[in-house]
Design an enzyme around this catalytic site. Structure first.
Site, PDB file in Angstrom:
ATOM      1  N   VAL A  16       0.831  -1.207   0.000  1.00  0.00           N
ATOM      2  CA  VAL A  16       0.000   0.000   0.000  1.00  0.00           C
ATOM      3  C   VAL A  16       0.869   1.261   0.000  1.00  0.00           C
ATOM      4  O   VAL A  16       0.616   2.201  -0.763  1.00  0.00           O
ATOM      5  CB  VAL A  16      -0.977   0.008   1.191  1.00  0.00           C
ATOM      6  CG1 VAL A  16      -1.893   1.221   1.106  1.00  0.00           C
ATOM      7  CG2 VAL A  16      -1.799  -1.276   1.231  1.00  0.00           C
ATOM      8  N   GLU A 193      -2.181 -14.904   2.418  1.00  0.00           N
ATOM      9  CA  GLU A 193      -0.906 -14.837   3.132  1.00  0.00           C
ATOM     10  C   GLU A 193      -0.415 -16.254   3.438  1.00  0.00           C
ATOM     11  O   GLU A 193      -1.205 -17.198   3.464  1.00  0.00           O
ATOM     12  CB  GLU A 193      -1.121 -14.136   4.492  1.00  0.00           C
ATOM     13  CG  GLU A 193      -1.785 -12.799   4.413  1.00  0.00           C
ATOM     14  CD  GLU A 193      -0.804 -11.660   4.244  1.00  0.00           C
ATOM     15  OE1 GLU A 193       0.389 -11.852   4.503  1.00  0.00           O
ATOM     16  OE2 GLU A 193      -1.252 -10.581   3.820  1.00  0.00           O
ATOM     17  N   ASP A 204     -10.396 -10.830   9.879  1.00  0.00           N
ATOM     18  CA  ASP A 204     -10.211  -9.589   9.113  1.00  0.00           C
ATOM     19  C   ASP A 204     -11.570  -9.003   8.716  1.00  0.00           C
ATOM     20  O   ASP A 204     -11.813  -7.795   8.838  1.00  0.00           O
ATOM     21  CB  ASP A 204      -9.363  -9.888   7.864  1.00  0.00           C
ATOM     22  CG  ASP A 204      -9.262  -8.694   6.950  1.00  0.00           C
ATOM     23  OD1 ASP A 204      -8.521  -7.759   7.279  1.00  0.00           O
ATOM     24  OD2 ASP A 204      -9.949  -8.685   5.907  1.00  0.00           O
ATOM     25  N   LYS A 208     -13.512  -5.335   9.856  1.00  0.00           N
ATOM     26  CA  LYS A 208     -14.122  -4.372   8.932  1.00  0.00           C
ATOM     27  C   LYS A 208     -15.613  -4.184   9.236  1.00  0.00           C
ATOM     28  O   LYS A 208     -16.137  -3.069   9.169  1.00  0.00           O
ATOM     29  CB  LYS A 208     -13.923  -4.844   7.497  1.00  0.00           C
ATOM     30  CG  LYS A 208     -12.450  -4.845   7.092  1.00  0.00           C
ATOM     31  CD  LYS A 208     -12.239  -5.646   5.822  1.00  0.00           C
ATOM     32  CE  LYS A 208     -10.791  -5.645   5.384  1.00  0.00           C
ATOM     33  NZ  LYS A 208     -10.530  -6.620   4.327  1.00  0.00           N
TER      34      LYS A 208
HETATM   35  N1  LIG Z   1      -2.386  -4.983   0.924  1.00  0.00           N
HETATM   36  C1  LIG Z   1      -3.632  -4.574   0.765  1.00  0.00           C
HETATM   37  O1  LIG Z   1      -4.226  -4.781  -0.296  1.00  0.00           O
HETATM   38  C2  LIG Z   1      -4.354  -3.834   1.864  1.00  0.00           C
HETATM   39  C3  LIG Z   1      -5.680  -3.435   1.657  1.00  0.00           C
HETATM   40  C4  LIG Z   1      -6.356  -2.705   2.641  1.00  0.00           C
HETATM   41  C5  LIG Z   1      -5.681  -2.411   3.821  1.00  0.00           C
HETATM   42  N2  LIG Z   1      -4.393  -2.844   3.995  1.00  0.00           N
HETATM   43  C6  LIG Z   1      -3.745  -2.485   5.244  1.00  0.00           C
HETATM   44  O2  LIG Z   1      -2.659  -1.612   4.955  1.00  0.00           O
HETATM   45  C7  LIG Z   1      -1.612  -1.807   5.869  1.00  0.00           C
HETATM   46  C8  LIG Z   1      -0.334  -2.135   5.098  1.00  0.00           C
HETATM   47  O3  LIG Z   1      -0.534  -3.306   4.338  1.00  0.00           O
HETATM   48  P1  LIG Z   1       0.495  -3.810   3.225  1.00  0.00           P
HETATM   49  O4  LIG Z   1      -0.191  -4.897   2.488  1.00  0.00           O
HETATM   50  O5  LIG Z   1       1.047  -2.664   2.462  1.00  0.00           O
HETATM   51  O6  LIG Z   1       1.628  -4.438   4.140  1.00  0.00           O
HETATM   52  P2  LIG Z   1       3.104  -4.878   3.721  1.00  0.00           P
HETATM   53  O7  LIG Z   1       3.233  -5.004   2.257  1.00  0.00           O
HETATM   54  O8  LIG Z   1       3.476  -6.028   4.588  1.00  0.00           O
HETATM   55  O9  LIG Z   1       3.983  -3.596   4.161  1.00  0.00           O
HETATM   56  C9  LIG Z   1       4.196  -3.261   5.497  1.00  0.00           C
HETATM   57  C10 LIG Z   1       5.251  -2.186   5.543  1.00  0.00           C
HETATM   58  O10 LIG Z   1       5.461  -1.829   6.901  1.00  0.00           O
HETATM   59  C11 LIG Z   1       6.843  -1.767   7.147  1.00  0.00           C
HETATM   60  N3  LIG Z   1       7.097  -2.082   8.551  1.00  0.00           N
HETATM   61  C12 LIG Z   1       6.851  -3.219   9.225  1.00  0.00           C
HETATM   62  N4  LIG Z   1       7.264  -3.113  10.484  1.00  0.00           N
HETATM   63  C13 LIG Z   1       7.796  -1.873  10.607  1.00  0.00           C
HETATM   64  C14 LIG Z   1       8.414  -1.167  11.656  1.00  0.00           C
HETATM   65  N5  LIG Z   1       8.575  -1.736  12.855  1.00  0.00           N
HETATM   66  N6  LIG Z   1       8.834   0.098  11.416  1.00  0.00           N
HETATM   67  C15 LIG Z   1       8.689   0.674  10.205  1.00  0.00           C
HETATM   68  N7  LIG Z   1       8.107   0.044   9.170  1.00  0.00           N
HETATM   69  C16 LIG Z   1       7.693  -1.206   9.374  1.00  0.00           C
HETATM   70  C17 LIG Z   1       7.482  -2.779   6.235  1.00  0.00           C
HETATM   71  O11 LIG Z   1       8.849  -2.453   6.045  1.00  0.00           O
HETATM   72  P3  LIG Z   1       9.827  -3.284   5.057  1.00  0.00           P
HETATM   73  O12 LIG Z   1       9.263  -3.087   3.681  1.00  0.00           O
HETATM   74  O13 LIG Z   1      11.156  -2.622   5.194  1.00  0.00           O
HETATM   75  O14 LIG Z   1       9.795  -4.686   5.517  1.00  0.00           O
HETATM   76  C18 LIG Z   1       6.628  -2.615   4.985  1.00  0.00           C
HETATM   77  O15 LIG Z   1       7.128  -1.616   4.165  1.00  0.00           O
HETATM   78  C19 LIG Z   1      -2.091  -2.892   6.826  1.00  0.00           C
HETATM   79  O16 LIG Z   1      -2.724  -2.309   7.940  1.00  0.00           O
HETATM   80  C20 LIG Z   1      -3.125  -3.634   6.007  1.00  0.00           C
HETATM   81  O17 LIG Z   1      -4.093  -4.296   6.799  1.00  0.00           O
HETATM   82  C21 LIG Z   1      -3.728  -3.537   3.053  1.00  0.00           C
END
Ligand SMILES: NC(=O)c1ccc[n+]([C@@H]2O[C@H](COP(=O)([O-])OP(=O)(O)OC[C@H]3O[C@@H](n4cnc5c(N)ncnc54)[C@H](OP(=O)(O)O)[C@@H]3O)[C@@H](O)[C@H]2O)c1
Length: 431
Positions: A16, A193, A204, A208
């Site tokens: 995201v 996942e 999840d 929501k």
């Molecule tokens: N993916 C979707 O389609 C989607 C849809 C709706 C909502 N969401 C929500 O959006 C959020 C992000 O999802 P995502 O899919 O983008 O997750 P993701 O791909 O796993 O990315 C998570 C990011 O957070 C960073 N991170 C993790 N721990 C951290 C820390 N301690 N300090 C700083 N950064 C840290 C990671 O860093 P690194 O890259 O360096 O590992 C990564 O860049 C979540 O709350 C999820 O529920 C996601």
């Protein structure tokens, strides 16, 4: 009108976060026009600085400690895209609000668990806490419920809010796959996942639904009150039998409001094949709202992925840039209604019951006798095939009855000698 750019910090540069950077860059012109000023990302945080994210981070301040973004004096708005209900996401959001910065987040888990306290803090500070991306990804469900339908008493919200589960159920129906096989395929394609627990157990979707119920009914977000069942128990056989009966099986989140109170539940449902929600397939999501004056409103779209989720995050940023704010839950935290929660045992509806029984005289009479004893009346009964002395499937559908009666009957039916395995019980949803 100010033309100073809105200065944004993004914490989390995964699917995201990188998507938000891309959308802000690719559509910078129209976004600035709609926001009334440019929206500029100035600072970011993630764990691994060396990771290639497919977007340039040149010129952006990099923070090892995401929570420290909250205190960057050059930042107006913090976007939290890390995930999780505790640190660092929670500390970052709390810290940003405390520092007087507006926050945008896609984190449904954080909002479902801590949303009430975070909203109070944001309102006390006069900052925005925006979360369009947290529910149904690219579908503007939050704005629709909180603003577009604000004139209505909302009586019911129904959603397909988890693309992973909807993809798995669609594969099971279209290809006759069993759950485990469809899950493995979803994992291979990146739709599930490695640890699919939160998705397939319905958690999840319950996060929501708790958020949607709070907005729809103007009550404090209450995740523990949501009844949750996932899709692990759904079999290919039940999906096939559902189809023969004119239904599709969907994992729905349903929040109802009645005189007696609010019920919120996530579980597999039999949905009439003709209802619009029955035809929402694959990774798509849908939200159906019913309002007293507007009637039924159906929204459908992509519930996840970089582009759709970033689209929602950027919409929130545009609102903040324009200075458009509403209370976090639609009405001020102090004005949220204290509506009672109704337990699942008082749910009133019809049921599909599939048994594997020994094909011998008297078995059906025993089963129907138990149902009669508990006041559950049958709508239909089908026995699949005949093989005396062997196992056969028997499918019963009931008229509306109270769940407590159905559960009591089921416990006795399960204990019958002739019933060979745990019966499948699926609620039939009427709309
Ligand atoms: N993916 C979707 O389609 C989607 C849809 C709706 C909502 N969401 C929500 O959006 C959020 C992000 O999802 P995502 O899919 O983008 O997750 P993701 O791909 O796993 O990315 C998570 C990011 O957070 C960073 N991170 C993790 N721990 C951290 C820390 N301690 N300090 C700083 N950064 C840290 C990671 O860093 P690194 O890259 O360096 O590992 C990564 O860049 C979540 O709350 C999820 O529920 C996601």
């Amino acid at each position: 009108m100010t033309t100073r750019p809105l200065s944004v910090a993004i914490a989390g540069l995964g699917t995201v976060g990188a998507g938000v950077l891309t959308v802000l860059r690719e559509n910078a012109g129209i976004i600035a026009a709609r926001a009334g000023r440019p929206i500029a990302v100035t600072a970011v945080s993630a764990r691994d600085r060396t990771r290639d994210r497919g977007v340039s981070l040149d010129g952006l301040r990099w923070y090892e400690d995401a929570a420290a973004l909250a205190n960057d004096p050059g930042v107006d708005v913090v976007v939290e895209l890390i995930g999780g209900t505790e640190e660092p996401a929670r500390a970052l959001v709390e810290g940003a609000i405390a520092a007087g910065k507006s926050v945008v987040t896609a984190n449904k888990a954080l909002l479902a668990i801590h949303g009430a306290a975070l909203a109070e803090a944001a309102e006390a500070k006069g900052v925005a806490l925006a979360f369009e991306a947290a529910v149904a990804g690219g579908i503007p469900a939050i704005k629709a419920l909180r603003e577009g339908l604000a004139a209505n008493e909302i009586t019911r919200v129904t959603g397909i809010l988890n693309g992973t589960c909807n993809y798995i159920l669609t594969q099971m129906r279209e290809r006759g796959r069993e759950f485990a096989e469809a899950l493995a395929e979803a994992q291979k394609l990146g739709y599930a996942e490695a640890d699919p627990t939160f998705d397939v157990e319905g958690i999840d979707q319950a996060h929501k639904l708790a958020i949607l119920a709070a907005l729809a009914f103007g009550r404090p977000v209450d995740f523990p009150a949501v009844h949750v069942e996932g899709i692990r128990q759904v079999s290919a056989l039940d999906i096939k039998l559902a189809e023969e009966l004119g239904y599709r099986i969907k994992l729905l989140g349903i929040a109802d409001r009645s005189e007696a109170g609010v019920s919120a539940r996530v579980h597999p449902c039999m949905v009439p094949a003709s209802h619009p929600i029955a035809r929402v397939d694959g990774v798509f999501n849908a939200v159906v709202a019913e309002g007293d004056h507007v009637g039924r409103v159906v929204l459908e779209g992509r519930g996840a992925g970089a582009g759709p989720t970033a689209s929602a995050v950027v919409a929130d940023l545009i609102d903040i840039a324009r200075g458009r704010t509403t209370p976090v839950w639609g009405v001020a935290s102090g004005d949220l209604a204290k509506l009672p929660n109704l337990p699942m045992t008082s749910h009133y509806g019809a049921y599909y019951l599939r048994l594997m029984v020994v094909d011998r005289p008297g078995v059906i009479a025993d089963v129907t006798g138990v149902l009669r004893d508990h006041g559950v009346s049958l709508e239909s009964m089908i026995q699949r095939g005949r093989s005396p002395g062997e196992a056969v499937a028997v499918v019963l559908t009931t008229h509306d009855c109270e769940e407590s009666a159905m559960r009591a009957a089921l416990a006795r039916i399960e204990a019958l000698d002739a019933v060979l395995e745990k019966p499948a019980l699926i609620r039939i949803e009427s709309f």
